[in-house]
Design a protein around this motif. Structure first.
Motif, mmCIF file in Angstrom:
data_model
loop_
_atom_site.group_PDB
_atom_site.id
_atom_site.type_symbol
_atom_site.label_atom_id
_atom_site.label_comp_id
_atom_site.label_asym_id
_atom_site.label_seq_id
_atom_site.Cartn_x
_atom_site.Cartn_y
_atom_site.Cartn_z
ATOM 1 N N ASP A 19 0.821 -1.211 0.000
ATOM 2 C CA ASP A 19 0.000 0.000 0.000
ATOM 3 C C ASP A 19 0.855 1.261 0.000
ATOM 4 O OD1 ASP A 19 -2.461 -1.350 0.040
ATOM 5 O OD2 ASP A 19 -2.378 -1.580 2.212
ATOM 6 N N LEU A 20 2.037 1.203 0.612
ATOM 7 C CA LEU A 20 2.848 2.396 0.779
ATOM 8 C C LEU A 20 3.510 2.853 -0.515
ATOM 9 C CD1 LEU A 20 4.547 1.600 4.216
ATOM 10 C CD2 LEU A 20 2.293 2.557 3.735
ATOM 11 N N VAL A 21 3.527 2.020 -1.523
ATOM 12 C CA VAL A 21 4.043 2.437 -2.830
ATOM 13 C C VAL A 21 2.999 3.253 -3.590
ATOM 14 C CG1 VAL A 21 5.127 1.628 -4.962
ATOM 15 C CG2 VAL A 21 5.362 0.289 -2.883
ATOM 16 N N THR A 22 1.734 2.981 -3.294
ATOM 17 C CA THR A 22 0.623 3.528 -4.083
ATOM 18 C C THR A 22 0.640 5.044 -4.220
ATOM 19 O OG1 THR A 22 -0.735 1.655 -3.402
ATOM 20 C CG2 THR A 22 -1.878 3.551 -4.313
ATOM 21 N N PRO A 23 0.758 5.831 -3.133
ATOM 22 C CA PRO A 23 0.719 7.292 -3.297
ATOM 23 C C PRO A 23 1.841 7.817 -4.191
ATOM 24 C CG PRO A 23 0.430 6.690 -0.991
ATOM 25 C CD PRO A 23 0.849 5.450 -1.710
ATOM 26 N N PHE A 24 3.051 7.302 -4.008
ATOM 27 C CA PHE A 24 4.170 7.757 -4.837
ATOM 28 C C PHE A 24 3.932 7.428 -6.302
ATOM 29 C CE2 PHE A 24 6.403 7.104 -0.696
ATOM 30 C CZ PHE A 24 6.798 8.418 -0.496
ATOM 31 N N PHE A 25 3.458 6.214 -6.556
ATOM 32 C CA PHE A 25 3.227 5.806 -7.938
ATOM 33 C C PHE A 25 2.198 6.707 -8.613
ATOM 34 C CE2 PHE A 25 0.823 3.357 -11.075
ATOM 35 C CZ PHE A 25 1.838 2.933 -11.909
ATOM 36 N N VAL A 26 1.088 6.965 -7.929
ATOM 37 C CA VAL A 26 0.022 7.786 -8.517
ATOM 38 C C VAL A 26 0.499 9.215 -8.759
ATOM 39 C CG1 VAL A 26 -2.232 8.821 -8.068
ATOM 40 C CG2 VAL A 26 -1.855 6.408 -7.589
ATOM 41 N N VAL A 27 1.186 9.792 -7.788
ATOM 42 C CA VAL A 27 1.633 11.185 -7.920
ATOM 43 C C VAL A 27 2.647 11.331 -9.046
ATOM 44 C CG1 VAL A 27 2.974 12.988 -6.758
ATOM 45 C CG2 VAL A 27 1.108 11.849 -5.553
ATOM 46 N N PHE A 28 3.563 10.377 -9.174
ATOM 47 C CA PHE A 28 4.567 10.486 -10.241
ATOM 48 C C PHE A 28 3.973 10.155 -11.606
ATOM 49 C CE2 PHE A 28 7.782 9.294 -6.731
ATOM 50 C CZ PHE A 28 7.740 10.600 -6.255
ATOM 51 N N LEU A 29 2.929 9.324 -11.633
ATOM 52 C CA LEU A 29 2.221 9.090 -12.888
ATOM 53 C C LEU A 29 1.494 10.357 -13.327
ATOM 54 C CD1 LEU A 29 1.175 7.192 -15.113
ATOM 55 C CD2 LEU A 29 -0.653 6.491 -13.546
ATOM 56 N N GLU A 30 0.913 11.073 -12.359
ATOM 57 C CA GLU A 30 0.217 12.323 -12.688
ATOM 58 C C GLU A 30 1.130 13.326 -13.376
ATOM 59 O OE1 GLU A 30 -3.295 13.077 -9.430
ATOM 60 O OE2 GLU A 30 -1.240 13.485 -8.797
ATOM 61 N N GLN B 284 9.416 6.425 -19.747
ATOM 62 C CA GLN B 284 8.556 7.081 -18.761
ATOM 63 C C GLN B 284 8.134 6.105 -17.673
ATOM 64 O OE1 GLN B 284 5.560 8.708 -21.523
ATOM 65 N NE2 GLN B 284 6.160 10.756 -20.836
ATOM 66 N N ARG B 285 7.757 4.886 -18.073
ATOM 67 C CA ARG B 285 7.387 3.870 -17.083
ATOM 68 C C ARG B 285 8.581 3.523 -16.194
ATOM 69 N NH1 ARG B 285 5.097 0.855 -21.507
ATOM 70 N NH2 ARG B 285 6.481 -0.897 -21.002
ATOM 71 N N SER B 286 9.738 3.417 -16.798
ATOM 72 C CA SER B 286 10.943 3.080 -16.035
ATOM 73 C C SER B 286 11.272 4.149 -15.015
ATOM 74 C CB SER B 286 12.127 2.882 -16.990
ATOM 75 O OG SER B 286 11.886 1.833 -17.900
ATOM 76 N N ASN B 287 11.113 5.413 -15.401
ATOM 77 C CA ASN B 287 11.414 6.516 -14.484
ATOM 78 C C ASN B 287 10.406 6.567 -13.333
ATOM 79 O OD1 ASN B 287 13.561 7.235 -16.093
ATOM 80 N ND2 ASN B 287 12.471 8.870 -17.159
ATOM 81 N N ILE B 288 9.131 6.357 -13.641
ATOM 82 C CA ILE B 288 8.102 6.342 -12.589
ATOM 83 C C ILE B 288 8.390 5.235 -11.590
ATOM 84 C CG2 ILE B 288 5.658 5.876 -12.124
ATOM 85 C CD1 ILE B 288 5.044 7.237 -14.834
ATOM 86 N N GLU B 289 8.755 4.065 -12.089
ATOM 87 C CA GLU B 289 9.036 2.933 -11.211
ATOM 88 C C GLU B 289 10.245 3.207 -10.326
ATOM 89 O OE1 GLU B 289 10.318 -1.790 -11.593
ATOM 90 O OE2 GLU B 289 9.167 -0.835 -13.210
ATOM 91 N N ALA B 290 11.319 3.702 -10.903
ATOM 92 C CA ALA B 290 12.531 3.983 -10.124
ATOM 93 C C ALA B 290 12.283 5.083 -9.097
ATOM 94 C CB ALA B 290 13.671 4.377 -11.059
ATOM 95 N N ASP B 291 11.595 6.143 -9.501
ATOM 96 C CA ASP B 291 11.313 7.244 -8.568
ATOM 97 C C ASP B 291 10.432 6.760 -7.411
ATOM 98 O OD1 ASP B 291 12.757 8.804 -10.292
ATOM 99 O OD2 ASP B 291 11.020 9.856 -11.144
ATOM 100 N N SER B 292 9.449 5.902 -7.718
ATOM 101 C CA SER B 292 8.567 5.368 -6.676
ATOM 102 C C SER B 292 9.367 4.518 -5.696
ATOM 103 C CB SER B 292 7.441 4.540 -7.291
ATOM 104 O OG SER B 292 6.635 5.323 -8.146
ATOM 105 N N TYR B 293 10.291 3.720 -6.220
ATOM 106 C CA TYR B 293 11.113 2.889 -5.342
ATOM 107 C C TYR B 293 11.942 3.735 -4.385
ATOM 108 C CZ TYR B 293 15.031 0.175 -3.668
ATOM 109 O OH TYR B 293 15.972 -0.400 -2.846
ATOM 110 N N TRP B 294 12.649 4.705 -4.912
ATOM 111 C CA TRP B 294 13.562 5.477 -4.062
ATOM 112 C C TRP B 294 12.815 6.323 -3.043
ATOM 113 C CZ3 TRP B 294 18.121 3.908 -3.378
ATOM 114 C CH2 TRP B 294 18.871 3.342 -4.401
ATOM 115 N N CYS B 295 11.686 6.906 -3.428
ATOM 116 C CA CYS B 295 10.931 7.721 -2.473
ATOM 117 C C CYS B 295 10.310 6.851 -1.384
ATOM 118 C CB CYS B 295 9.857 8.526 -3.202
ATOM 119 S SG CYS B 295 10.524 9.914 -4.141
ATOM 120 N N MET B 296 9.770 5.684 -1.768
ATOM 121 C CA MET B 296 9.250 4.776 -0.755
ATOM 122 C C MET B 296 10.371 4.313 0.174
ATOM 123 S SD MET B 296 7.807 0.876 -0.966
ATOM 124 C CE MET B 296 9.502 0.305 -0.884
#
Length: 481
Positions: free
Chosen positions: A286-297, A318-330
């Motif tokens: 669940d904790l990945v969800t907010p980061f993923f949605v915000v970076f997708l936006e 773009q998908r790769s960057n969203i995934e990496a950014d979500s990982y590091w922020c989480m």
């Protein structure tokens, strides 16, 4: 209340002897990174409910459920059961029709009369039990989007002020934290979150270089570790991740897309491998969800509905960057609260204890009402703190609440206690109207927040700020005067 022997998982298995310790945590013979491997238990008995759990072990004993049983044990247990397929389908359709008819009525009135079966829901296609990992899904208000992407005039003015701050040669993080505490406009949230999480540097000239390096580092980790997910030492971790991910937000189509679930699997598995002290814990998905949605936006135009967007239509980079950014922020965010997820989750236990002391101090009547009806704070607030209230709120409210979490220097480590206290007291009237254990627990685990928006969260945040300013760092204030 009489002792209930729920079942045994194997024929002729003996129940635990009196005095033996029964663990709440899932047992597995195989090795899980960073976790001990105790012996698997094949049978257990629900202990008699007392006037209240006096220790965490008492709570463990009181909330054991079928999710502790492994798949092979379910196969043995189910072999003796003869259930008519026609009867089960008929019963399921009857329940769905009942909920459909109840949802057409006044949702708020139904939610307030939550005792028994009278609470509002959409068609319940997803099974939910009190101790299961799947949250109760609530009816979304047709007038309130799942993910809010609109800004009023006031928010546009704030967004412009924040853009100027973000474009300065070196961002003043304290000012950004102050602005974020009361909520961020969606148009600047992505960059602001990366800065608040410590992922982006404050120096604007270094950001592009840091992003490129961190994104490359993440994909190097994927290349190095992800293939090991099927190794004997890691397959149990990956299996649990694989089971949990489809349970996320099952009524939002965005998270049911295969490409999105594969992204989450990689993020969570790499995090578990790199953090063996805790490994993967149910609820982290669940904790990945907010980061993923915000970076997708950030990469979508404002007229696109995020909750229904086909992520596989994005360019691969773009998908790769969203995934990496979500990982590091989480990862940065979880580093500050990792004590909540180590073995036995001692950080959460301590926060639950403090929540009980705080409510007893500020609202003795509510505390006594819960105590009289044998409600232990662990029974409802453990989930609140394990998932940072994400399963109690619509996604749009969760994202707004995370503006406040990320504005805290310790990553919500201290503010979460006061947010939970404010959240509990918000439902004081409804809780006091419940006159038995069942009604209280049904309400506490199915709070009617489906129509909430950012204004409701702002009220909770404001009350939590007042409580934090009064009690944080002053433990003697919690004692009786």
């Amino acid at each position: 209340m009489e002792t209930r022997n729920l079942s045994t998982t194997k024929p002729n298995s003996n129940p635990p002897k009196q005095g033996e310790s029964i663990s709440f945590w899932k047992k597995n013979k195989k090795t899980v990174p960073g976790r001990p491997s105790p012996q698997k238990e094949s049978s257990w008995t629900m202990p008699k409910v007392t006037s209240g759990a006096s220790s965490f072990q008492d709570f463990q004993d009181s909330v054991r459920d079928a999710w502790d049983i492994e798949d092979d044990e379910f196969a043995v247990m189910s072999s003796d059961l003869k259930i008519s397929k026609r009867v089960s389908q008929s019963a399921a359709l009857s329940v769905i029709d009942n909920h459909r008819s109840s949802a057409s009525g006044n949702s708020r009135q139904a939610a307030q009369s939550i005792s028994g079966q009278d609470y509002t829901s959409t068609s319940r296609k997803y099974k939910y039990e009190i101790n299961d990992a799947v949250p109760p899904q609530r009816t979304q208000n047709s007038k309130a989007k799942v993910i809010c992407r609109t800004e009023n005039e006031r928010e546009r003015a704030r967004a412009e002020k924040i853009r100027q701050l973000l474009s300065s040669p070196s961002v003043d993080l304290k000012e950004l934290q102050s602005l974020s505490y009361s909520g961020l406009p969606f148009s600047v949230r992505g960059t602001a979150w990366k800065l608040l999480a410590g992922y982006l540097p404050a120096n604007v000239e270094r950001r592009t270089q840091v992003l490129e390096r961190k994104r490359e580092e993440y994909w190097n980790c994927v290349q190095q570790y992800y293939d090991s997910r099927l190794d004997e030492s890691h397959q149990d971790t990956f299996r649990q991740i694989h089971i949990d991910i489809p349970r996320m937000c099952p009524l939002i189509s965005l998270f049911q897309q295969t490409v999105v679930q594969e992204m989450f699997e990689r993020i969570l598995f790499i995090w578990a491998i790199r953090h063996p002290a805790s490994g993967y814990v149910q609820g982290m998905n669940d904790l990945v969800t907010p980061f993923f949605v915000v970076f997708l936006e950030q990469v979508l135009s404002t007229d696109v509905e995020v909750e229904t967007f086909a992520v596989d239509s994005l360019a691969l980079d773009q998908r790769s960057n969203i995934e990496a950014d979500s990982y590091w922020c989480m990862s940065k965010f979880l580093d500050s609260i990792q004590v909540n997820y180590i073995f036995a989750q001692t950080g959460i236990q301590e926060k639950v204890k403090k929540l009980k002391e705080l409510i007893e101090r500020i609202d003795a009547t509510l505390h006594q009402h819960l105590h009289t009806h044998e409600i232990d704070y662990l029974q409802f607030s453990f989930r609140w703190m394990n998932n940072l209230l994400m399963r109690e709120l619509p996604l749009r409210c969760t994202i707004r609440l995370w503006d406040t979490y990320l504005s805290e220097p310790d990553g919500c480590g201290s503010v979460l206690l006061y947010v939970c206290a404010a959240f509990l007291r918000h439902w004081r009237k409804e809780l006091m109207e419940q006159k038995d254990f069942q009604g209280l627990m049904l309400l506490l685990q199915n709070l009617p927040t489906h129509n909430w928006d950012s204004e409701d969260i702002s009220l909770i945040v404001a009350e939590s700020f007042r409580l934090k300013e009064t009690f944080d760092g002053a433990p003697r204030h919690l004692g009786s005067s």
